[in-house]
Design a protein around this motif. Structure first.
Motif, PDB file in Angstrom:
ATOM      1  N   ASP A 133      -3.173 171.345  54.630  1.00 16.66           N
ATOM      2  CA  ASP A 133      -3.605 170.224  55.468  1.00 16.66           C
ATOM      3  C   ASP A 133      -5.129 170.258  55.571  1.00 16.66           C
ATOM      4  O   ASP A 133      -5.685 171.203  56.124  1.00 16.66           O
ATOM      5  N   VAL A 134      -5.790 169.261  55.040  1.00 15.65           N
ATOM      6  CA  VAL A 134      -7.266 169.268  55.085  1.00 15.65           C
ATOM      7  C   VAL A 134      -7.800 167.995  55.738  1.00 15.65           C
ATOM      8  O   VAL A 134      -8.971 167.673  55.584  1.00 15.65           O
ATOM      9  N   HIS A 135      -6.901 167.284  56.463  1.00 14.22           N
ATOM     10  CA  HIS A 135      -7.315 165.950  56.907  1.00 14.22           C
ATOM     11  C   HIS A 135      -8.465 165.983  57.909  1.00 14.22           C
ATOM     12  O   HIS A 135      -9.093 164.970  58.167  1.00 14.22           O
ATOM     13  N   LYS A 136      -8.738 167.180  58.466  1.00 13.54           N
ATOM     14  CA  LYS A 136      -9.768 167.221  59.523  1.00 13.54           C
ATOM     15  C   LYS A 136     -11.171 167.444  58.995  1.00 13.54           C
ATOM     16  O   LYS A 136     -12.128 167.324  59.732  1.00 13.54           O
ATOM     17  N   PHE A 137     -11.320 167.862  57.743  1.00 12.15           N
ATOM     18  CA  PHE A 137     -12.704 168.091  57.307  1.00 12.15           C
ATOM     19  C   PHE A 137     -12.959 167.530  55.906  1.00 12.15           C
ATOM     20  O   PHE A 137     -12.039 167.415  55.096  1.00 12.15           O
ATOM     21  N   PRO A 138     -14.186 167.145  55.661  1.00  8.60           N
ATOM     22  CA  PRO A 138     -14.487 166.448  54.403  1.00  8.60           C
ATOM     23  C   PRO A 138     -14.536 167.408  53.217  1.00  8.60           C
ATOM     24  O   PRO A 138     -15.596 167.779  52.749  1.00  8.60           O
ATOM     25  N   LEU A 139     -13.374 167.791  52.735  1.00  6.87           N
ATOM     26  CA  LEU A 139     -13.314 168.764  51.638  1.00  6.87           C
ATOM     27  C   LEU A 139     -13.912 168.191  50.357  1.00  6.87           C
ATOM     28  O   LEU A 139     -14.591 168.875  49.611  1.00  6.87           O
ATOM     29  N   LEU A 140     -13.634 166.904  50.131  1.00  6.86           N
ATOM     30  CA  LEU A 140     -14.100 166.302  48.882  1.00  6.86           C
ATOM     31  C   LEU A 140     -15.366 165.495  49.162  1.00  6.86           C
ATOM     32  O   LEU A 140     -15.299 164.291  49.378  1.00  6.86           O
ATOM     33  N   ASP A 141     -16.487 166.200  49.179  1.00  5.20           N
ATOM     34  CA  ASP A 141     -17.758 165.549  49.485  1.00  5.20           C
ATOM     35  C   ASP A 141     -17.647 164.997  50.903  1.00  5.20           C
ATOM     36  O   ASP A 141     -17.466 165.750  51.826  1.00  5.20           O
ATOM     37  N   THR A 142     -17.704 163.686  51.082  1.00  3.83           N
ATOM     38  CA  THR A 142     -17.548 163.168  52.441  1.00  3.83           C
ATOM     39  C   THR A 142     -16.104 162.747  52.719  1.00  3.83           C
ATOM     40  O   THR A 142     -15.798 162.256  53.805  1.00  3.83           O
ATOM     41  N   ARG A 143     -15.238 162.896  51.733  1.00  2.00           N
ATOM     42  CA  ARG A 143     -13.882 162.343  51.870  1.00  2.00           C
ATOM     43  C   ARG A 143     -12.885 163.362  52.423  1.00  2.00           C
ATOM     44  O   ARG A 143     -12.979 164.538  52.137  1.00  2.00           O
ATOM     45  N   LYS A 144     -11.910 162.841  53.180  1.00  4.33           N
ATOM     46  CA  LYS A 144     -10.919 163.715  53.805  1.00  4.33           C
ATOM     47  C   LYS A 144      -9.510 163.303  53.395  1.00  4.33           C
ATOM     48  O   LYS A 144      -8.866 162.521  54.103  1.00  4.33           O
ATOM     49  N   PRO A 145      -9.013 163.835  52.296  1.00  7.17           N
ATOM     50  CA  PRO A 145      -7.607 163.544  51.985  1.00  7.17           C
ATOM     51  C   PRO A 145      -6.732 164.273  52.994  1.00  7.17           C
ATOM     52  O   PRO A 145      -7.186 165.213  53.647  1.00  7.17           O
ATOM     53  N   ASP A 146      -5.475 163.844  53.157  1.00  8.17           N
ATOM     54  CA  ASP A 146      -4.608 164.514  54.135  1.00  8.17           C
ATOM     55  C   ASP A 146      -4.212 165.904  53.665  1.00  8.17           C
ATOM     56  O   ASP A 146      -4.131 166.817  54.453  1.00  8.17           O
ATOM     57  N   GLY A 156      -4.955 152.146  47.295  1.00  4.71           N
ATOM     58  CA  GLY A 156      -6.369 152.238  46.926  1.00  4.71           C
ATOM     59  C   GLY A 156      -7.032 153.442  47.584  1.00  4.71           C
ATOM     60  O   GLY A 156      -7.798 154.174  46.965  1.00  4.71           O
ATOM     61  N   HIS A 157      -6.666 153.646  48.846  1.00  7.95           N
ATOM     62  CA  HIS A 157      -7.238 154.748  49.617  1.00  7.95           C
ATOM     63  C   HIS A 157      -6.849 156.092  48.979  1.00  7.95           C
ATOM     64  O   HIS A 157      -7.694 156.945  48.717  1.00  7.95           O
ATOM     65  N   ALA A 158      -5.557 156.241  48.705  1.00  8.40           N
ATOM     66  CA  ALA A 158      -5.075 157.498  48.091  1.00  8.40           C
ATOM     67  C   ALA A 158      -5.734 157.687  46.729  1.00  8.40           C
ATOM     68  O   ALA A 158      -6.190 158.789  46.387  1.00  8.40           O
ATOM     69  N   THR A 159      -5.834 156.616  45.974  1.00  6.61           N
ATOM     70  CA  THR A 159      -6.415 156.707  44.634  1.00  6.61           C
ATOM     71  C   THR A 159      -7.868 157.155  44.690  1.00  6.61           C
ATOM     72  O   THR A 159      -8.336 157.917  43.847  1.00  6.61           O
ATOM     73  N   SER A 160      -8.568 156.700  45.716  1.00  8.98           N
ATOM     74  CA  SER A 160      -9.988 157.044  45.803  1.00  8.98           C
ATOM     75  C   SER A 160     -10.188 158.558  45.932  1.00  8.98           C
ATOM     76  O   SER A 160     -11.198 159.086  45.492  1.00  8.98           O
ATOM     77  N   PHE A 161      -9.199 159.258  46.506  1.00 12.55           N
ATOM     78  CA  PHE A 161      -9.323 160.722  46.589  1.00 12.55           C
ATOM     79  C   PHE A 161      -9.215 161.345  45.191  1.00 12.55           C
ATOM     80  O   PHE A 161      -9.880 162.332  44.891  1.00 12.55           O
ATOM     81  N   GLY A 162      -8.337 160.749  44.373  1.00 12.81           N
ATOM     82  CA  GLY A 162      -8.225 161.241  42.991  1.00 12.81           C
ATOM     83  C   GLY A 162      -9.514 160.982  42.232  1.00 12.81           C
ATOM     84  O   GLY A 162     -10.004 161.837  41.478  1.00 12.81           O
ATOM     85  N   GLU A 163     -10.100 159.802  42.453  1.00 13.23           N
ATOM     86  CA  GLU A 163     -11.369 159.475  41.783  1.00 13.23           C
ATOM     87  C   GLU A 163     -12.447 160.469  42.189  1.00 13.23           C
ATOM     88  O   GLU A 163     -13.243 160.928  41.372  1.00 13.23           O
ATOM     89  N   LYS A 164     -12.456 160.809  43.478  1.00 11.88           N
ATOM     90  CA  LYS A 164     -13.460 161.754  43.977  1.00 11.88           C
ATOM     91  C   LYS A 164     -13.254 163.131  43.356  1.00 11.88           C
ATOM     92  O   LYS A 164     -14.208 163.803  42.969  1.00 11.88           O
TER      93      LYS A 164
END
Ligand SMILES: Nc1ncnc2c1ncn2[C@@H]1O[C@H](COP(=O)(O)OP(=O)(O)OP(=O)(O)O)[C@@H](O)[C@H]1O
Length: 489
Positions: free
Chosen positions: A108-121, A158-166
């Protein structure tokens, strides 16, 4: 709309083990009319993907909880995403513990921006690896499906996909990535394939049922467990090494992200280095410029600058563009008296060489292992006295320059401007007055120039700071040194 589900066959092999046979020939699935979905890159995720792996038999220990996503245990969407998220991770914990074939944790990483500024769940990471963007094998997002849509909305996909792009951006050598999108009841797999530098191909599987009605595993569950049973390379992950001619650089972990680059700790030639990787080819000119300046600055042989070990900026090859810098440094936290002299001497030498850093601020100062201060990030530097449009650091500019920005004029960056910027950034670091920072992506520079001008009209007015600013205005490097050092007495 096809809505049949196949029940899985669970056979008890002996009193200690169960075996789950997953029948691939007769899987059930939801399918939905194709929806067009815009991702971060403004692309559509509409092409259908058949579940890409062979569902396989999985052995599990008797009596172990296997995280079946039992229908009556899943929190309702009315309780909100938070509960669904917690439930999902709990079920995943049970799955990853129960199956010997699974060598991942679902975190569970939804609380911090693991992927640059992004926070996937959540992210899928090998059990033996530390949590770092470089080690993420797949990403996932939890979204609630509303009755109105009966399906994940375009925005959700789109939102979920953007995490893959990141993730593709942060792991520049990986060829593709899978993203799991789920609400705990159904799941979808999004596949993003990189065939060129910025040419991404998107596909998604039809919704598959994850929840279990009667204690037996649903098709989506089998898919999920099968996905988790794949080795990292099959899921697109690659060990993080970069190549330049016959040289290899191993990426160890990510250490920072800037506007144009992601910076990693790396190993090159048995030394710890910083690898600065271009985020997007649209910034290539800034990178080339930094490369050029670093070459010039190398002549100064300074203990307060970085050395460029190598650069790989060839746009003809599809691979990542990067520069390798040494030494690897740590963060700069506080000013010390002994920092003043080397900083001013370095700026003086750089000015004499004909350049202005233009982005002098806390974030562009680092400390090496021997405690030397290092000025980094020369991507915004300019030739002395050359009129150019504003770029770089805004909040520490002299009031007259802020006024020029408000008036839309070009700026002639002089050594005096740089010294005033340095003084003002020291002031900000020492006193930490409340000062609003420009939100990322806000391009209204004129408005911000007004805010900062007003700020400086009310700050650093004491006699000592006036003297310091006067020394900067006269480019009196030595006077500035002693005045600033006196602050530490
Ligand atoms: N030699 C190094 N050792 C350790 N960390 C480094 C090193 N070089 C850069 N970094 C880290 O990476 C971050 C980003 O680096 P840098 O400022 O050069 O990138 P950038 O993309 O040009 O940033 P921006 O344009 O936003 O200022 C730095 O703030 C720092 O935390």
């Amino acid at each position: 709309m096809k809505r049949s589900f196949t029940e899985e066959m669970i056979k008890v092999i002996d009193d200690r083990f169960k075996k789950i046979n997953i029948d691939v020939s007769n899987f059930g699935w939801f399918s939905c009319p194709a929806t067009h979905t815009a991702t971060e890159k403004g692309r559509l995720v509409k092409d259908e993907l058949k579940f890409p792996f062979i569902l396989k038999s999985i052995t599990l220990r008797k009596n172990s909880r296997i995280g079946l996503f039992k229908k009556n245990t899943i929190p309702t969407s009315q309780r909100g995403e938070k509960f669904i998220q917690e439930y999902f991770i709990k079920e995943c914990d049970a799955i990853t513990r129960a199956f010997d074939e699974i060598h991942y944790n679902v975190l569970d990483v939804h609380k911090f921006p693991l992927l640059d500024t992004r926070k996937p769940d959540f992210v899928i990471v090998s059990k033996q690896d530390p949590l770092d963007p470089l080690n993420v094998v797949a990403v996932g997002e939890i979204r609630v499906i509303t009755a109105k849509h009966g399906m994940f909305s375009n925005a959700d996909i789109g939102h979920a996909t953007s995490f893959g792009e990141k993730l593709l951006q942060l792991q520049p050598r990986r060829p593709f990535v899978y993203v799991v999108l789920t609400n705990c009841r159904v799941l979808m797999l999004i596949f993003i394939d990189r065939s060129g530098n910025s040419n991404l191909k998107y596909q998604r599987t039809p919704l598959a049922k994850l929840e279990s009605d009667n204690g037996s595993a649903a098709v989506g569950w089998k898919q999920f467990v099968t996905l988790l049973s794949q080795d990292p390379e099959t899921l697109g992950w690659v060990p993080s090494t970069l190549h330049h001619e016959d040289k290899e650089i191993k990426l160890v972990r990510s250490i920072g992200t800037g506007r144009t680059s992601v910076v990693y700790e790396g190993m090159y030639d048995n030394n710890k280095v910083a690898v600065k990787m271009l985020k997007d080819t649209k910034f290539i000119e800034q990178f080339r410029w930094e490369d050029y300046i670093m070459e010039k600055l190398a002549n100064l042989n300074s203990q307060n600058l970085l050395s460029m070990e190598l650069s790989h900026l060839d746009t003809n090859d599809d691979g990542p563009k990067f520069i390798v810098l040494s030494p690897l440094c740590k963060r700069f936290k506080t000013w010390r008296k002994e920092d003043i002299s080397p900083i001013i001497d370095t700026l003086r030498k750089v000015h004499e060489l004909g350049f202005i850093h233009r982005d002098f601020r806390k974030w562009n100062l680092l400390r090496d292992q021997d405690e030397n201060i290092r000025i980094v990030d020369w991507g915004f530097s300019v030739e002395v006295n050359k009129p150019v449009l504003f770029a770089g650091s805004l909040e520490t500019l002299p009031n007259e320059v802020l006024q020029d920005i408000i008036d839309g004029k070009k700026i002639k960056y002089t050594k005096e401007i740089e010294l005033i910027s340095m003084v003002r950034s020291i002031y900000l670091m020492v006193f930490r007055p409340p000062l609003e920072r420009i939100p990322f992506g806000d391009d209204d520079i004129k408005e911000w120039a007004k805010v900062y001008k007003e700020f400086w009209e009310g700050h650093s007015q004491s006699s000592i700071w006036s003297k310091i600013l006067d020394a900067a205005k006269q480019a009196d490097y030595d006077g500035l040194k002693s005045l600033l050092m006196n602050l530490f007495l």
